[in-house]
Scaffold this active site. Structure first.
Site, PDB file in Angstrom:
ATOM      1  N   SER A  52      83.495 -73.895  62.668  1.00 46.12           N
ATOM      2  CA  SER A  52      84.756 -73.029  62.560  1.00 46.12           C
ATOM      3  C   SER A  52      85.164 -72.667  61.226  1.00 46.12           C
ATOM      4  CB  SER A  52      85.804 -73.734  63.524  1.00 46.12           C
ATOM      5  OG  SER A  52      86.683 -72.942  63.627  1.00 46.12           O
TER       6      SER A  52
ATOM      7  N   ASP B   2      87.971 -66.438  60.657  1.00 52.08           N
ATOM      8  CA  ASP B   2      87.401 -67.499  60.140  1.00 52.08           C
ATOM      9  C   ASP B   2      85.841 -67.551  60.361  1.00 52.08           C
ATOM     10  OD1 ASP B   2      87.354 -67.814  62.855  1.00 52.08           O
ATOM     11  OD2 ASP B   2      88.017 -69.962  62.673  1.00 52.08           O
TER      12      ASP B   2
ATOM     13  N   ASP C  85      83.605 -68.731  62.464  1.00 51.45           N
ATOM     14  CA  ASP C  85      83.136 -68.361  63.737  1.00 51.45           C
ATOM     15  C   ASP C  85      84.110 -67.166  64.281  1.00 51.45           C
ATOM     16  OD1 ASP C  85      85.300 -70.009  64.263  1.00 51.45           O
ATOM     17  OD2 ASP C  85      84.368 -70.922  66.072  1.00 51.45           O
TER      18      ASP C  85
ATOM     19  N   ASP D 175      86.998 -66.779  65.751  1.00 51.65           N
ATOM     20  CA  ASP D 175      87.933 -66.983  66.759  1.00 51.65           C
ATOM     21  C   ASP D 175      89.388 -67.224  66.453  1.00 51.65           C
ATOM     22  OD1 ASP D 175      87.822 -69.601  65.801  1.00 51.65           O
ATOM     23  OD2 ASP D 175      87.637 -70.513  67.608  1.00 51.65           O
TER      24      ASP D 175
END
Length: 450
Positions: A107, A246, A248, A250
């Site tokens: 992430s 960010d 990834d 999400d």
């Protein structure tokens, strides 16, 4: 019993250190595969199938190969999506009727970290019981099915295109983004080939930022965790808005034309107010860290509000428990269950843009009724084994602070889920009082652990 490997968002750590090693990840793939084979009970000759997506970290190549080998050894077929956002894996797993989805990502963390997280066939995080079952198999020796039953792997060439179309489908058909100049910061992460195309195909002029991943620069001075970079881009290029994701994709943070930053609480409020105007707001879930001013603003809309533990997993659980559709965190995780089964930075941005377009207002105007209270957060390092909850001095300090604040604020003491820290947070209308009370409690904690 606590989980040994799974945290609140899968298995995560520094690459090369346990558990993020090729050997462990291969065994994790095998354990998950064995669990799927046992649960699915498919007809003879058929294999469960999983989708694997990843972000742009250099370690993704290695861990993808290890996962693929583990699943194949368990008799599970693998579909490889390549670099793609976490919510894209959730969507495609559901759309392709697969048994599970796996994301290789840490992430918003630096490139030297990585992690593995799973989605169910329905595109939701795995329930605790299923994660416990996978962990049980991790404690068993790794095996391999007969060669006639080994899983196969193939690459999905149109994964990005499928997801782009899905994202666009969440934006009202009667609207477009023509006339908007939008800076889109992809954090050199998983959305670098996707997010700019989504907004461009809806009509916006897109100014790409953070779209040159090299395996080592994900989240490095860019993206939702460093929105100052986007502020500079918006001001320098005369953009109307900025969107920061960010690594990834999400999480979502936005910036207006003046360079003002809008965090998850503010963006969630914009979406909630628009849903309320349409008569579609049943309730909103925030977290223990959601600003008290945000809670009061939601209450003024006439909507119920509930707080979950910190973590989008817990926001999602509470949404399902209450039967509500909207929730999120101030960090930028926003969940719109009327659009997707999980938090999605691109979809959330489209919901904000739709709200602004429908009402003909700016971000600043949409947040005019939202007044944040001053908030002070101090992290205090805890020694191993120290039980801060049992310390009378800490409890007394917290009680004194709560009495001083009355109904105009709140105190939250919360241990970090990833570091040996106690987070001391005080919030209230009076900024000077908030600062003093937070320092007082932190001093008591530091004295107690000395």
């Amino acid at each position: 019993m606590g989980r040994k490997y799974f945290g609140t968002d899968g298995v995560r750590g520094k690459v090369g250190d346990a558990p993020i090693t090729p050997e462990f990840v291969m065994k994790l793939g095998y354990a998950a595969g064995v669990t799927l084979v046992a649960r699915e009970k498919l007809p003879a000759g058929e294999h469960p199938a999983v989708l694997i997506g990843k972000d742009t970290r250099i370690s993704g190549y290695m861990l993808e190969a290890a996962l693929e080998a583990g699943f194949a050894a368990a008799g599970v077929d693998v579909m490889l999506a390549g670099p793609i956002p976490t919510p894209a894996v959730a969507y495609l797993t559901r759309a392709l009727r697969l048994q599970a989805g796996v994301v290789i990502s840490a992430s918003h963390n630096p490139f030297y970290d990585n992690g593995i997280k799973f989605f169910s066939a329905g595109g939701t995080k795995l329930p605790d019981a299923l994660e416990a079952e996978i962990e049980a198999h991790l404690d068993e020796p790794m095996g391999c099915v007969d060669s006639t039953r080994l899983g196969k792997a193939r690459r999905i060439s149109d994964a990005a295109g499928r997801y782009i179309e899905f994202c666009k489908s969440t934006f009202p058909n009667e609207l477009d983004l023509r006339g908007l100049r939008i800076a889109v910061d992809c954090a050199h992460g998983a959305a670098y080939q996707i997010a700019p195309n989504v907004f461009h195909e809806l009509g916006a002029e897109v100014l790409p930022v953070g779209v040159e991943p090299n395996g080592l620069n994900i989240n490095d001075g860019v993206g939702a965790t460093r929105p100052e970079n986007l502020c500079q881009a918006v001001l320098a290029q005369g953009a109307d808005l900025g969107i920061a994701l960010d690594g990834d994709a999400d999480r979502l943070i936005m910036v207006d034309h003046r360079g003002e930053i809008y965090d998850g609480d503010k963006l969630l409020y914009v979406i909630a107010a628009a849903r309320h105007a349409e008569g579609k707001l049943d309730g909103v879930v925030g977290t223990l860290m959601s600003n008290l001013g945000f809670e009061h603003a939601i209450s003024r809309l006439g909507s119920p509000f509930a707080r979950a533990k910190v973590g989008d997993r817990y926001v999602l659980e509470l949404l399902h428990e209450r039967g509500w559709k909207l929730g999120g965190e101030n960090s930028g995780h926003i969940i719109c269950l009327d659009q997707h089964s999980t938090g999605d930075g691109i979809v959330s941005a489209l919901q904000v843009l739709a709200a602004l377009k429908q009402q003909g207002i700016s971000l600043a105007e949409a947040c005019a009724d939202l007044v944040f209270y001053p908030q002070k957060l101090i992290n205090v390092r805890l020694p191993a084994g120290f039980d801060w909850r049992a310390d009378g001095g800490i409890a007394s300090a917290q009680g004194r602070a709560e009495e001083a604040l009355g109904d105009s604020g709140r105190v939250l003491l919360r241990p970090s889920g990833t570091e040996p820290l106690l987070r001391v947070m005080v919030e209230g209308r009076d900024g000077e009082l908030v600062e003093r009370l937070a320092r007082d409690i932190a001093d008591v904690v530091q004295h107690a652990v000395a």
